[in-house]
Design an enzyme around this catalytic site. Structure first.
Site, PDB file in Angstrom:
ATOM      1  CD  GLU A  13      -3.041   0.541   2.343  1.00 41.39           C
ATOM      2  OE1 GLU A  13      -3.306  -0.646   2.642  1.00 41.39           O
ATOM      3  OE2 GLU A  13      -3.455   1.519   2.961  1.00 41.39           O
ATOM      4  CG  ASP A  14       1.498   2.740   3.219  1.00 46.46           C
ATOM      5  OD1 ASP A  14       0.530   3.155   2.551  1.00 46.46           O
ATOM      6  OD2 ASP A  14       1.418   2.394   4.401  1.00 46.46           O
TER       7      ASP A  14
END
Ligand code: MN
Length: 578
Positions: free
Chosen positions: A81-82
């Site tokens: 996600e990051d």
């Protein structure tokens, strides 16, 4: 300031204490170093290094003694996600199993209709889809939630409220469904603190200021109990606890009471070594104190659907003084807190198929429907994650319904056509309004007419999204053709025939007063009679009440006989001339 060095030490201490084998500990540490590298330079809103979050999640999971894959997923869960790392990279490096788990807890970021609430709903849809394949994903997600919820104070108020609301709507009920009660209570308390900080503080203050009083009270009760139990040679342990703040709060709200007027803030738990002793202790308690009527529950003989087992009773200690006592074996106590979910995935592999988990089958059905993101979210919230009650047909078929369901929801649950033709309902032999709330264990008999007769007002009466959809669908189909009702569908002729053959599906008897119309709680076509004592005439003010055997009786509003009817307040109905 939390430091990653301290957290990785803590993680290794937990792993050692829980006796994870060395090779697993090595893998977990490697995953940590990898995640740390990937998140390098990223900060949490609190200003701490980002890696402190996955580390905290991993610690929480290790304390629950879960398998190494779950702990590794805890460490890697925000990497895709990051950071620039992709799901494919992850699969290449860690294998399919871990990639699937990580995918299950990863937010959806790319979506055509990118409204925030659509993304939220789609993310939950994906997570629950993965959960059906592998239950472990939800335990990881819950650990993630707990850490995020306990660091909420660093977020702006708007975002804080949004996350807390979603937690109460989805995540804490999910934890409850899986029997993970510690997690459920913790999430509820954290969300409550974020949403109503003042009330939370008020409760905390009250509890703290009454601490000495509580200790004295518990001491006194324990002493009395101990004497009796020791005389009977029963082995036991007593634990005392304050009810969790969120449940105190819901009670205050439900009964509109101040905290000083809530009388069961505290509870006792008695742990013993076998089931026979549970019942013995139960009897002994009732021989010392008088139980509150209707408050003893035998969840050992009839466990909750999430597997929860215990005996409950509330006893009267003195004027306006009550205490709830739970009695259970040591094994039950562990299961109740940790959740059967976590237990059986060890034994049976990761597929959550269990007869106690009927709601998972309902969830599967919802996943298969092509619902819009918003309809999906609402269905999950209202139909799947609500507490359930069990309703019986007169033939003893059992249906699981969400709490708050009405007879109409039940009719639509039996079959769409039974819903469309629903004309009235009996519960345990007595006529009840279609809008009334069904109670656990009721035998409900749906009275049907020959022709479909849905009303638009039903949409607001029904509590389940599925029933609402069926009613809307009916009107949409009929509005298109400009006819009053559609021909009965033939999709499940056998099921329908069965429903029709049942005695409870017979059309209602004709009202004796065929030409005079009465609306009962807004409903036409209900079975009613005029009371002979006052014999109401059209246009006179009237009131109805539910009799045990003769349907709804209509009295004049000021009929003096009403006062002598037992239980009138609970059985009265709003009625109008139509
Ligand atoms: Mn996270």
């Amino acid at each position: 300031m939390v430091l990653k060095e301290d957290l990785i030490n803590e993680l290794n201490e937990v792993l050692a204490a829980k006796k994870y084998p060395e090779d697993q500990v090595a893998l977990i540490n490697e995953a940590y170093r990898f995640a740390d590298k990937q998140h390098k330079g990223q900060l949490r809103s609190s200003g701490e290094e980002y890696i402190t979050h996955p580390l905290s999640v991993a610690i929480y999971l290790a304390r629950m003694n879960v398998d190494k894959e779950m702990i590794i997923t805890g460490l890697l869960h925000d990497v895709v996600e990051d950071t620039g790392f992709t799901m494919q990279d992850l699969e290449n490096k860690y294998g399919k199993k871990i990639a699937l788990l990580v995918d299950g807890v990863t937010k959806i970021t790319k979506l055509k209709s990118a409204s925030k609430s659509d993304i939220k709903a789609e993310t939950i849809r994906k997570m629950l889809f993965t959960m059906i394949l592998d239950l472990r994903v939800i335990i990881i997600k819950l650990a993630d939630k707990i850490h995020n919820m306990s660091t909420l104070e660093h977020l702006p108020p708007e975002k804080r409220k949004r996350i807390a609301t979603e937690t109460l709507e989805i995540y804490s009920p999910l934890a409850g469904k899986l029997g993970l009660n510690i997690i459920k209570n913790r999430l509820e308390n954290l969300a409550f603190k974020a949403l109503e900080p003042n009330v939370y503080d008020e409760i905390e203050e009250f509890i703290n200021s009454n601490k000495n009083h509580r200790i004295d009270m518990i001491h006194l009760i324990s002493k009395k109990l101990k004497n009796k139990l020791e005389k009977n040679n029963i082995k036991f342990k007593i634990k005392s606890r304050v009810k969790h703040y969120y449940s105190i709060y819901t009670k205050m709200k439900k009964f509109n009471k101040k905290i000083e007027n809530i009388f069961d803030l505290y509870g006792l738990r008695i742990i013993t070594d076998n089931i026979e002793n549970c019942y013995l202790i139960f009897g002994i308690i009732h021989s010392i104190w008088k139980p509150v009527h209707g408050r003893f529950k035998d969840y050992i003989a009839n466990p909750k659907s999430n597997g929860y087992k215990s005996l409950h009773t509330t006893v009267i200690l003195g004027k306006r003084k009550f205490i709830e006592i739970q009695i259970r074996t040591k094994k039950m106590d562990e299961m109740n807190e940790f959740g059967i979910a976590a237990h059986w995935y060890y034994k049976k592999g990761n597929t959550p198929v269990d007869n106690n988990m009927k709601w998972l089958n309902s969830l599967k059905k919802v996943q298969e429907q092509k619902l819009s993101p918003q309809a999906y979210y609402q269905t999950i919230r209202s139909d799947i994650l609500k507490d359930e009650i069990y309703i019986f047909t007169p033939k003893n078929d059992i249906f699981e319904m969400p709490k708050g369901s009405t007879p109409l929801d039940f009719a639509y649950r039996i079959h769409t056509e039974v819903g469309h033709r629903c004309k009235g309902a009996k519960a345990n032999g007595n006529i009840i309004p279609l809008s009334s709330e069904l109670k656990n264990g009721m035998v409900v008999d749906i009275i049907t007419s020959k022709e479909p007769c849905p009303k638009r007002s039903w949409i607001s009466i029904c509590k389940t999204i599925q029933a609402k959809r069926k009613i809307r669908h009916y009107f949409r189909a009929n509005d298109d053709h400009g006819v009053v009702h559609e021909p009965p569908k033939k999709e499940h002729p056998e099921k329908l025939k069965k429903a029709k053959d049942r005695p409870h599906s017979q059309p209602a008897k004709k009202n004796q007063n065929k030409n005079i119309g009465i609306l009962v709680e807004g409903e036409k076509n209900m079975l009613f009679n005029f009371a002979k004592c006052c014999n109401p005439k059209p246009k006179e003010p009237i009131i109805g009440f539910v009799t045990r055997s003769r349907g709804i009786m209509i009295h004049k509003f000021d009929c003096k006989n009403i006062n002598s009817i037992k239980d009138f307040e609970n059985r009265k109905l709003n009625v109008n001339w139509s």
